[in-house]
Design an enzyme around this catalytic site. Structure first.
Site, PDB file in Angstrom:
ATOM      1  N   VAL A  39     -24.414 -33.268  10.505  1.00 43.11           N
ATOM      2  CA  VAL A  39     -22.932 -32.984  10.811  1.00 43.11           C
ATOM      3  C   VAL A  39     -22.032 -34.249  10.521  1.00 43.11           C
ATOM      4  CG1 VAL A  39     -21.112 -32.573  12.345  1.00 43.11           C
ATOM      5  CG2 VAL A  39     -23.238 -30.961  12.478  1.00 43.11           C
ATOM      6  N   GLU A 179     -17.713 -27.829  14.803  1.00 42.57           N
ATOM      7  CA  GLU A 179     -18.288 -27.843  13.428  1.00 42.57           C
ATOM      8  C   GLU A 179     -18.915 -26.478  13.159  1.00 42.57           C
ATOM      9  OE1 GLU A 179     -17.470 -29.471  10.505  1.00 42.57           O
ATOM     10  OE2 GLU A 179     -18.323 -27.898   9.945  1.00 42.57           O
ATOM     11  N   LEU A 181     -20.273 -25.773   9.888  1.00 40.23           N
ATOM     12  CA  LEU A 181     -21.023 -25.683   8.649  1.00 40.23           C
ATOM     13  C   LEU A 181     -22.300 -25.261   8.939  1.00 40.23           C
ATOM     14  CD1 LEU A 181     -23.188 -28.414   8.796  1.00 40.23           C
ATOM     15  CD2 LEU A 181     -21.065 -29.774   8.156  1.00 40.23           C
ATOM     16  N   GLU A 183     -26.243 -25.852   7.382  1.00 42.01           N
ATOM     17  CA  GLU A 183     -27.213 -26.666   6.347  1.00 42.01           C
ATOM     18  C   GLU A 183     -27.506 -25.904   5.209  1.00 42.01           C
ATOM     19  OE1 GLU A 183     -30.397 -28.219   8.922  1.00 42.01           O
ATOM     20  OE2 GLU A 183     -29.035 -28.863  10.522  1.00 42.01           O
ATOM     21  N   LEU A 262     -30.858  -4.529   5.922  1.00 40.63           N
ATOM     22  CA  LEU A 262     -30.043  -5.873   6.276  1.00 40.63           C
ATOM     23  C   LEU A 262     -31.125  -7.139   6.404  1.00 40.63           C
ATOM     24  CD1 LEU A 262     -27.616  -4.607   8.885  1.00 40.63           C
ATOM     25  CD2 LEU A 262     -27.150  -5.614   6.494  1.00 40.63           C
ATOM     26  N   CYS A 272     -29.610 -25.401  15.973  1.00 39.62           N
ATOM     27  CA  CYS A 272     -28.415 -25.211  16.608  1.00 39.62           C
ATOM     28  C   CYS A 272     -28.614 -23.810  17.630  1.00 39.62           C
ATOM     29  CB  CYS A 272     -27.143 -24.807  15.766  1.00 39.62           C
ATOM     30  SG  CYS A 272     -26.714 -26.356  14.830  1.00 39.62           S
ATOM     31  N   LYS A 332     -34.726 -22.830   7.202  1.00 37.80           N
ATOM     32  CA  LYS A 332     -33.852 -21.831   6.297  1.00 37.80           C
ATOM     33  C   LYS A 332     -33.586 -22.676   5.133  1.00 37.80           C
ATOM     34  CE  LYS A 332     -29.302 -22.202   6.271  1.00 37.80           C
ATOM     35  NZ  LYS A 332     -27.808 -22.439   6.431  1.00 37.80           N
TER      36      LYS A 332
HETATM   37  P1  NAD Z   1     -28.700 -34.919  14.074  1.00 39.77           P
HETATM   38  O1  NAD Z   1     -29.721 -35.207  14.776  1.00 39.77           O
HETATM   39  O2  NAD Z   1     -28.903 -34.715  12.557  1.00 39.77           O
HETATM   40  O3  NAD Z   1     -27.749 -36.206  14.088  1.00 39.77           O
HETATM   41  C1  NAD Z   1     -27.275 -36.841  15.078  1.00 39.77           C
HETATM   42  C2  NAD Z   1     -27.214 -38.602  15.037  1.00 39.77           C
HETATM   43  O4  NAD Z   1     -26.544 -38.773  16.185  1.00 39.77           O
HETATM   44  C3  NAD Z   1     -28.428 -39.211  14.744  1.00 39.77           C
HETATM   45  O5  NAD Z   1     -28.381 -39.654  13.454  1.00 39.77           O
HETATM   46  C4  NAD Z   1     -28.730 -39.770  16.019  1.00 39.77           C
HETATM   47  O6  NAD Z   1     -29.315 -41.138  15.822  1.00 39.77           O
HETATM   48  C5  NAD Z   1     -27.206 -40.139  16.456  1.00 39.77           C
HETATM   49  N1  NAD Z   1     -26.978 -40.741  17.804  1.00 39.77           N
HETATM   50  C6  NAD Z   1     -27.485 -40.029  18.834  1.00 39.77           C
HETATM   51  N2  NAD Z   1     -27.016 -40.573  19.854  1.00 39.77           N
HETATM   52  C7  NAD Z   1     -26.395 -41.691  19.600  1.00 39.77           C
HETATM   53  C8  NAD Z   1     -25.468 -42.597  20.015  1.00 39.77           C
HETATM   54  N3  NAD Z   1     -25.378 -42.641  21.636  1.00 39.77           N
HETATM   55  N4  NAD Z   1     -24.661 -43.342  19.542  1.00 39.77           N
HETATM   56  C9  NAD Z   1     -24.529 -43.224  18.147  1.00 39.77           C
HETATM   57  N5  NAD Z   1     -25.544 -42.303  17.380  1.00 39.77           N
HETATM   58  C10 NAD Z   1     -26.218 -41.446  17.870  1.00 39.77           C
HETATM   59  O7  NAD Z   1     -27.587 -33.936  14.673  1.00 39.77           O
HETATM   60  P2  NAD Z   1     -26.864 -32.830  13.756  1.00 39.77           P
HETATM   61  O8  NAD Z   1     -27.565 -31.763  13.212  1.00 39.77           O
HETATM   62  O9  NAD Z   1     -25.817 -33.736  12.731  1.00 39.77           O
HETATM   63  O10 NAD Z   1     -25.915 -32.412  15.029  1.00 39.77           O
HETATM   64  C11 NAD Z   1     -24.785 -33.107  15.802  1.00 39.77           C
HETATM   65  C12 NAD Z   1     -24.059 -32.048  16.535  1.00 39.77           C
HETATM   66  O11 NAD Z   1     -23.351 -31.211  15.732  1.00 39.77           O
HETATM   67  C13 NAD Z   1     -25.120 -31.152  17.493  1.00 39.77           C
HETATM   68  O12 NAD Z   1     -24.097 -31.350  18.673  1.00 39.77           O
HETATM   69  C14 NAD Z   1     -24.979 -29.922  16.881  1.00 39.77           C
HETATM   70  O13 NAD Z   1     -25.220 -29.075  17.805  1.00 39.77           O
HETATM   71  C15 NAD Z   1     -23.698 -29.616  16.039  1.00 39.77           C
HETATM   72  N6  NAD Z   1     -23.817 -29.092  14.711  1.00 39.77           N
HETATM   73  C16 NAD Z   1     -24.760 -28.998  14.063  1.00 39.77           C
HETATM   74  C17 NAD Z   1     -24.883 -28.372  13.137  1.00 39.77           C
HETATM   75  C18 NAD Z   1     -26.251 -28.253  12.158  1.00 39.77           C
HETATM   76  O14 NAD Z   1     -26.179 -27.230  11.217  1.00 39.77           O
HETATM   77  N7  NAD Z   1     -26.939 -29.342  11.840  1.00 39.77           N
HETATM   78  C19 NAD Z   1     -23.633 -27.277  12.731  1.00 39.77           C
HETATM   79  C20 NAD Z   1     -22.673 -27.385  13.682  1.00 39.77           C
HETATM   80  C21 NAD Z   1     -22.713 -28.468  14.628  1.00 39.77           C
END
Ligand code: NAD
Length: 444
Positions: A39, A179, A181, A183, A262, A272, A332
Site C-alpha cells: 500500500v 485504501e 486498492l 494487489e 460465478l 487482508c 491471486k
Molecule cells: P506490507 O506488509 O506490505 O507493508 C507494511 C510495511 O510497514 C512493511 O514494509 C513494514 O516493514 C512497515 N512497518 C511496519 N511497522 C513499521 C513501523 N513501526 N515503522 C515504519 N514502518 C513499519 O503491508 P501492506 O499490504 O502494504 O498493508 C499495509 C496496510 O494497508 C494494512 O493495514 C493492510 O490491511 C492495508 N491494506 C492492504 C491492502 C493490500 O492489498 N495489501 C489493501 C488495502 C489496505
C-alpha cells in the site's frame, strides 16, 4: 497539490511569488508515507505521479536500501517503472529516518502492516509506534492520515498517543483514508478509484486531503473518522461474504450436477480479508455485538478449503507418495503476495497426507521459498506436470489459461486436472482426453 496549496496560501496572504518559492524550498509541502509495503509504495508512487513531492520510509532499513537502488521488495505490475520515473524526476525519495520524514512533511500517511494477533484482534503495535514517533518529531502542524486498515476508534487512540507524547502546543489533525486498492491492479485502482473515503474532524484536514485527491476526478466521500474506519472493515467483510456465498452455492451445484456461473473457488485468502474479518469480529465482539453472519462467512471459507482437499483425496484415492503438481502460489494473480494464500494451506494439508509437491508461480516463488519446505520449485508449468499424478490449479494467472494441453497430457502420469479456480472449459479438456474436475460445475 503542492503548487495549488501554496498558490492558495500566497493569494490569501497577498504574498509575492518569491515567498511561495521560499516555502517550497523549505520543503514543508512533502507527503510522507510511513510503511513502504504494497500500500505504501503504490500510494507514494501514485501521489508523486500526480505531481507531489513524496518521501517513503520504513523501519526495515534493508527494504529502504534496496528501494534506493531501484530494487522493489514486491511485485506489482507497473510499479517499478512508476517508481523509477518519479525518482528520476525527484518527486519520490526513500529514507530510513522516520524523524526526517516527519520533519519535512505536512501530510503523513501511516501505511504500516496491521496483522492479526492470535486472538484475531488487529495488531496495532506499528500504528502506535509510528504515532509516538510522529509526536516526538513533529515541529509544526501535521495531518496524520490512517491509510492502514484499522478497527473503528483507532483514530481516537492515535490522537491520544500523539497528545501524550507531543512536546509543546503544536497543532495536528488525524484523518482516516482507508485504501481499497487490490494487489495486481493496484496502480489502476489508485488512479481510478470507485470512491475515495476521507474521515476528518476539521475543515483544514478535509481541504488538504481533497486537494491531494482532486486530480483523480473521483467521487470523494467525506465523513467522520469512525465512519471511514468502519467503511473499510465493512467493505472487506461484505466482499468476503459474497465469496463465501458463491462458494456455498457451488457446494450445492456440486451435489446436484448444476453449473455455478460465478467465481467459485478455493476461498478467499491474502493479507487482508482473513485478518480484517477477524479484526472486525473482534471489535464487534468487544462492542457487544455477536456478528453471526461474519462467523458463518469465515466457517464457509475454511470448509471450502477442506472440501477441495477432500476432492483431491477422493480423486487420487491414496495421496501418500503421489506427486501433485500445483500451478499458482500467490493468493491471486498478478502479485507475488503469498500471505494467507489458499495454495499454501492446500500444500501443507497434502504434505500431511504424504504427498510430494511440485509447484510453479510466475512471480510468487521467491516469497513462497521462505515459507514452504520440502517442495520442488519448477521453472515453468510444464516442469510441474512432468511425472505428476495430477495437476492442480491454485491461482488463476493468465499464463495458465494458455497452456499447451497436448504437451501437458504427455507429461502427466495420467491426464487429470483439478481446477481450484474454474479457469478452463470442461468440454475442451474432456475432448482432449483429460479427466477435469472443477468446483460447482459438472465434470465427468
Ligand atoms: P506490507 O506488509 O506490505 O507493508 C507494511 C510495511 O510497514 C512493511 O514494509 C513494514 O516493514 C512497515 N512497518 C511496519 N511497522 C513499521 C513501523 N513501526 N515503522 C515504519 N514502518 C513499519 O503491508 P501492506 O499490504 O502494504 O498493508 C499495509 C496496510 O494497508 C494494512 O493495514 C493492510 O490491511 C492495508 N491494506 C492492504 C491492502 C493490500 O492489498 N495489501 C489493501 C488495502 C489496505
Amino acid at each position: 497539490m503542492v503548487h495549488r496549496y501554496f498558490l492558495f496560501l500566497g493569494l490569501k496572504l497577498s504574498l509575492k511569488w518569491n515567498l511561495i518559492l521560499i516555502e517550497l524550498t523549505i520543503g514543508l509541502d512533502n507527503i510522507a508515507i510511513i510503511g513502504s509495503g504494497y500500500v505504501g509504495l503504490v500510494t507514494g508512487a501514485c501521489f508523486a505521479e500526480l505531481g507531489n513531492k513524496v518521501i517513503c520510509t520504513d523501519n526495515d532499513s534493508k527494504k529502504i536500501a534496496s528501494l534506493k537502488k531501484g530494487i522493489l521488495p514486491i511485485y506489482e505490475p507497473g510499479l517499478k517503472e512508476l517508481i523509477a520515473n518519479n525518482v528520476k524526476n525527484k518527486r519520490l525519495s526513500f529514507i530510513t529516518s522516520i524523524k526526517d520524514a516527519v520533519l519535512s512533511s505536512e501530510v503523513i500517511f501511516i501505511a504500516v502492516g496491521t496483522t492479526a494477533l492470535e486472538n484475531g484482534e488487529a495488531d496495532l503495535t506499528g500504528i502506535e509506534n509510528v504515532a509516538r514517533n510522529i509526536a516526538i518529531n513533529m515541529k509544526g502542524y501535521r495531518l496524520i492520515v490512517e491509510k492502514s486498515t484499522v478497527p473503528v476508534e483507532t483514530g481516537e487512540r492515535v490522537k491520544h498517543t500523539i497528545r501524550t507524547h507531543l512536546k509543546g502546543n503544536k497543532k495536528f489533525d488525524i484523518a482516516s483514508n482507508p485504501e481499497f486498492l487490490r494487489e495486481g491492479t493496484a496502480i489502476n485502482d489508485f488512479m481510478h478509484p470507485d470512491r475515495i473515503v476521507i474521515g476528518v474532524e476539521s475543515k483544514k484536514a478535509e481541504d488538504l486531503l481533497v486537494n491531494l485527491y482532486n486530480p483523480l476526478n473521483a467521487t470523494i466521500v467525506v465523513t467522520n473518522i469512525k465512519s471511514a474506519e468502519l467503511i473499510k472493515h465493512a467493505s472487506n467483510a461484505f466482499l468476503a461474504t459474497k465469496i463465501s456465498f458463491i462458494n456455498a452455492v457451488s457446494r450445492i451445484c456440486d451435489k446436484v450436477g448444476a453449473d455455478v456461473q460465478l467465481n467459485a473457488g478455493l476461498g478467499y485468502g491474502g493479507s487482508c480479508f482473513p485478518k480484517d474479518l477477524d479484526a472486525f469480529l473482534a471489535i464487534t465482539g468487544h462492542l457487544g455485538y455477536d456478528f453471526q453472519l461474519l462467523k458463518a462467512v469465515k466457517t464457509i471459507n475454511e470448509e471450502q478449503k477442506n472440501f477441495i482437499i477432500k476432492k483431491i483425496k477422493d480423486t487420487l484415492w491414496v495421496v501418500k507418495d503421489k506427486t501433485i503438481g500445483i500451478l499458482g502460489l500467490a493468493f491471486k494473480p498478478d502479485t507475488d503476495d503469498v500471505r494467507n494464500a489458499p495454495a499454501l494451506d492446500l500444500i501443507y494439508a497434502l504434505q500431511q497426507e504424504g504427498a510430494k509437491i511440485k509447484v510453479y508461480d510466475p512471480q510468487a516463488m521467491p516469497k513462497a521459498k521462505s515459507v514452504l519446505k520440502n517442495v520442488t520449485f519448477c521453472a515453468d508449468s510444464y516442469a510441474v506436470c512432468r511425472g505428476s499424478d495430477c495437476l492442480f490449479i491454485a491461482t488463476e494467472w493468465n499464463e495458465f489459461k494458455e497452456l499447451d494441453f497436448l504437451k501437458i497430457k504427455k507429461l502427466l502420469k495420467r491426464p487429470l486436472i483439478i481446477d481450484g479456480r474454474n479457469i478452463y472449459e470442461a468440454k475442451s479438456l474432456e475432448k482432449l482426453g483429460f479427466r477435469y474436475i472443477s468446483i460447482g460445475r459438472k465434470s465427468i
